[in-house]
Design a protein around this motif. Structure first.
Motif, mmCIF file in Angstrom:
data_model
loop_
_atom_site.group_PDB
_atom_site.id
_atom_site.type_symbol
_atom_site.label_atom_id
_atom_site.label_comp_id
_atom_site.label_asym_id
_atom_site.label_seq_id
_atom_site.Cartn_x
_atom_site.Cartn_y
_atom_site.Cartn_z
ATOM 1 N N ARG A 1 -40.918 -44.995 36.485
ATOM 2 C CA ARG A 1 -40.938 -43.734 37.241
ATOM 3 C C ARG A 1 -41.946 -42.761 36.651
ATOM 4 N NH1 ARG A 1 -34.420 -43.852 37.135
ATOM 5 N NH2 ARG A 1 -34.107 -45.325 38.881
ATOM 6 N N LEU A 2 -42.032 -42.705 35.328
ATOM 7 C CA LEU A 2 -43.021 -41.831 34.697
ATOM 8 C C LEU A 2 -44.441 -42.260 35.073
ATOM 9 C CD1 LEU A 2 -41.455 -41.421 31.144
ATOM 10 C CD2 LEU A 2 -41.757 -39.606 32.836
ATOM 11 N N GLY A 3 -44.682 -43.564 35.058
ATOM 12 C CA GLY A 3 -46.003 -44.052 35.459
ATOM 13 C C GLY A 3 -46.345 -43.662 36.876
ATOM 14 N N GLN A 4 -45.350 -43.715 37.742
ATOM 15 C CA GLN A 4 -45.586 -43.365 39.146
ATOM 16 C C GLN A 4 -45.822 -41.864 39.306
ATOM 17 O OE1 GLN A 4 -45.866 -46.023 40.954
ATOM 18 N NE2 GLN A 4 -46.393 -44.981 42.850
ATOM 19 N N THR A 5 -45.100 -41.044 38.534
ATOM 20 C CA THR A 5 -45.341 -39.601 38.611
ATOM 21 C C THR A 5 -46.742 -39.259 38.109
ATOM 22 O OG1 THR A 5 -44.369 -39.148 36.419
ATOM 23 C CG2 THR A 5 -42.891 -39.046 38.313
ATOM 24 N N ALA A 6 -47.200 -39.973 37.086
ATOM 25 C CA ALA A 6 -48.560 -39.745 36.591
ATOM 26 C C ALA A 6 -49.592 -40.140 37.637
ATOM 27 C CB ALA A 6 -48.787 -40.518 35.298
ATOM 28 N N GLU A 7 -49.343 -41.227 38.348
ATOM 29 C CA GLU A 7 -50.279 -41.655 39.393
ATOM 30 C C GLU A 7 -50.299 -40.652 40.548
ATOM 31 O OE1 GLU A 7 -53.135 -43.424 41.484
ATOM 32 O OE2 GLU A 7 -52.601 -43.797 39.400
ATOM 33 N N ARG A 8 -49.171 -40.041 40.847
ATOM 34 C CA ARG A 8 -49.153 -38.996 41.873
ATOM 35 C C ARG A 8 -50.132 -37.878 41.529
ATOM 36 N NH1 ARG A 8 -42.708 -37.874 43.177
ATOM 37 N NH2 ARG A 8 -42.333 -39.678 44.555
ATOM 38 N N ARG A 9 -50.410 -37.700 40.242
ATOM 39 C CA ARG A 9 -51.317 -36.653 39.779
ATOM 40 C C ARG A 9 -52.719 -37.180 39.499
ATOM 41 N NH1 ARG A 9 -46.271 -35.764 38.950
ATOM 42 N NH2 ARG A 9 -45.402 -33.650 38.718
ATOM 43 N N GLY A 10 -52.964 -38.440 39.858
ATOM 44 C CA GLY A 10 -54.280 -39.018 39.666
ATOM 45 C C GLY A 10 -54.593 -39.407 38.246
ATOM 46 N N ARG A 11 -53.563 -39.508 37.393
ATOM 47 C CA ARG A 11 -53.783 -39.838 35.984
ATOM 48 C C ARG A 11 -53.017 -41.089 35.566
ATOM 49 N NH1 ARG A 11 -55.460 -35.338 32.946
ATOM 50 N NH2 ARG A 11 -56.774 -34.016 34.284
ATOM 51 N N GLY A 12 -52.658 -41.920 36.530
ATOM 52 C CA GLY A 12 -51.802 -43.065 36.213
ATOM 53 C C GLY A 12 -52.411 -44.032 35.225
ATOM 54 N N LEU A 13 -53.673 -44.378 35.427
ATOM 55 C CA LEU A 13 -54.308 -45.376 34.569
ATOM 56 C C LEU A 13 -54.386 -44.875 33.127
ATOM 57 C CD1 LEU A 13 -55.746 -48.175 34.723
ATOM 58 C CD2 LEU A 13 -57.892 -46.902 34.888
ATOM 59 N N ALA A 14 -54.845 -43.653 32.951
ATOM 60 C CA ALA A 14 -54.955 -43.100 31.600
ATOM 61 C C ALA A 14 -53.584 -42.954 30.950
ATOM 62 C CB ALA A 14 -55.663 -41.747 31.654
ATOM 63 N N PHE A 15 -52.592 -42.513 31.723
ATOM 64 C CA PHE A 15 -51.230 -42.375 31.198
ATOM 65 C C PHE A 15 -50.688 -43.736 30.760
ATOM 66 C CE2 PHE A 15 -46.615 -42.430 31.935
ATOM 67 C CZ PHE A 15 -46.205 -41.370 31.136
ATOM 68 N N ALA A 16 -50.857 -44.754 31.592
ATOM 69 C CA ALA A 16 -50.370 -46.093 31.249
ATOM 70 C C ALA A 16 -51.032 -46.607 29.983
ATOM 71 C CB ALA A 16 -50.615 -47.054 32.406
#
Length: 217
Positions: free
Chosen positions: A105-120
């Motif tokens: 879920r955290l990964g998906q919330t980061a992707e909602r903000r356009g930062r999913g790849l970097a967050f992962a």
């Protein structure tokens, strides 16, 4: 022209960890946008498949992931704790799973903000590099989020309050992966073509170069 691709990724997959930093570096060097498509690991999604295979599979993954990391020069250790609560000797999966749903879920919330790849990438380093124990406690995940300009408290709140919608997005990611012709991670899908495994990154780049992939100015 910016090329676009999707990276199907699991926070429990050692091969996803070995791939994500290299895909992130590619997206930073080239005019390329890679969206993170988090999926649940097969141990949670369909344990019947996990248990149906050859019992040597798990042992081989342990050996191969460690030597792949060594060859690539990437710090690596099996996570403490494992993102999936599982007895690796018996392969029994616990009923309660406090970590993996939170991570997805955290990964998906980061992707909602356009930062999913970097967050992962940053979170995977915390989980898999061996630099810390108890990655799920303290400020480890918050600091990983901060390194990519994200407010972890905001992500955590959204992951809790919008869990149902996030889980639906994660399930849709799996359906999209299967529609593209694969089921495992890490898989990069570019123009409908799947590239499965951390050892297919150069091939994926080769295909994108055929479609006009260029370095950023």
């Amino acid at each position: 022209m910016t090329l676009r691709a999707d990276l199907f990724f699991s926070f429990r997959s050692p091969y996803s960890y070995l791939a994500v930093a290299r895909y992130r570096a590619m997206a930073e060097e080239y005019d390329l946008a890679i969206a993170l498509r988090t999926v649940l690991p097969i141990a949670i999604r369909d344990p019947s498949i996990l248990f149906a295979g050859n019992p040597n599979v798990g042992r081989y993954i342990f050996i191969d992931a460690a030597r792949s990391a060594q060859m690539l020069g990437i710090p690596y250790r099996w996570p403490r704790p494992d993102p999936v609560v599982q007895n690796l000797a018996t392969r029994e999966i616990a009923q309660e799973q406090p970590h993996i749903h939170r991570l997805c879920r955290l990964g998906q919330t980061a992707e909602r903000r356009g930062r999913g790849l970097a967050f992962a990438d940053e979170v995977s380093r915390v989980i898999w590099s061996g630099a810390v124990d108890d990655w799920h406690e303290g400020d480890h995940l918050a600091e990983a989020a901060a390194r990519v300009g994200l407010d972890f408290a905001e992500l955590e709140a959204e992951a809790q309050h919008d869990a149902h919608a996030l889980d639906a997005e994660i399930a849709a990611n799996q359906q999209t992966l299967e529609a593209a012709g694969h089921w495992g991670v890490p898989t990069l899908v570019f123009e409908g073509e799947p590239f499965f495994g951390q050892d297919r990154i150069a091939m994926a780049q080769w295909r994108m170069e055929q479609r006009g992939l260029e370095k950023r100015a």
